[in-house]
Enzyme design. Sequence first.
Site, PDB file in Angstrom:
ATOM      1  N   HIS A  74      33.452   9.765   2.907  1.00  0.00           N
ATOM      2  CA  HIS A  74      32.766   8.600   3.438  1.00  0.00           C
ATOM      3  C   HIS A  74      33.732   7.431   3.466  1.00  0.00           C
ATOM      4  O   HIS A  74      34.566   7.273   2.586  1.00  0.00           O
ATOM      5  CB  HIS A  74      31.510   8.250   2.629  1.00  0.00           C
ATOM      6  N   ILE A 129      23.151   1.121   0.385  1.00  0.00           N
ATOM      7  CA  ILE A 129      21.955   0.634  -0.306  1.00  0.00           C
ATOM      8  C   ILE A 129      22.265  -0.435  -1.353  1.00  0.00           C
ATOM      9  O   ILE A 129      21.365  -1.120  -1.830  1.00  0.00           O
ATOM     10  CB  ILE A 129      21.144   1.786  -0.956  1.00  0.00           C
ATOM     11  N   VAL A 169      30.962  10.230  -4.684  1.00  0.00           N
ATOM     12  CA  VAL A 169      30.203  11.250  -3.960  1.00  0.00           C
ATOM     13  C   VAL A 169      31.202  12.183  -3.286  1.00  0.00           C
ATOM     14  O   VAL A 169      32.091  11.723  -2.567  1.00  0.00           O
ATOM     15  CB  VAL A 169      29.261  10.629  -2.907  1.00  0.00           C
TER      16      VAL A 169
END
Length: 125
Positions: free
Chosen positions: A110, A40, A106
């Site tokens: 990822h 994003i 996070v």
Amino acid sequence: MPIDATQPYNDTNIFARILRGEIPSQRVYEDEWAVAFHDIAPQAPVHILVIPRGAYASWDDFSARASADEIAGFVRAVGHVAREHGLVAPGYRLLANVGAHGGQEVAHLHVHLFGGAPLGPMLSR
């Protein structure tokens, strides 16, 4: 805020919520092992995140606990996304941050897939 890579997996993290469909994402690929979607806040012309479907807090956690099938499926998914986005010939960068010193924010594994332009040196220091 960077996290401690040794913390246990917390299924309220943003990527777990994306996997469950609680938070929308612009998905570009998914299979039984992984989901890939556009970041994003892209840091390159192409900036895609690839996450495993399994509950792994970091690359260290994944490499220690994931099955051989999960590892192979995830790595193949990353390669597939890079090929599908035309990144192989010009080149691209993979980045997996681990822990506070690595800048992990996070606590769900990822991989950042960056491409679409020359990316410069690895580190600015």
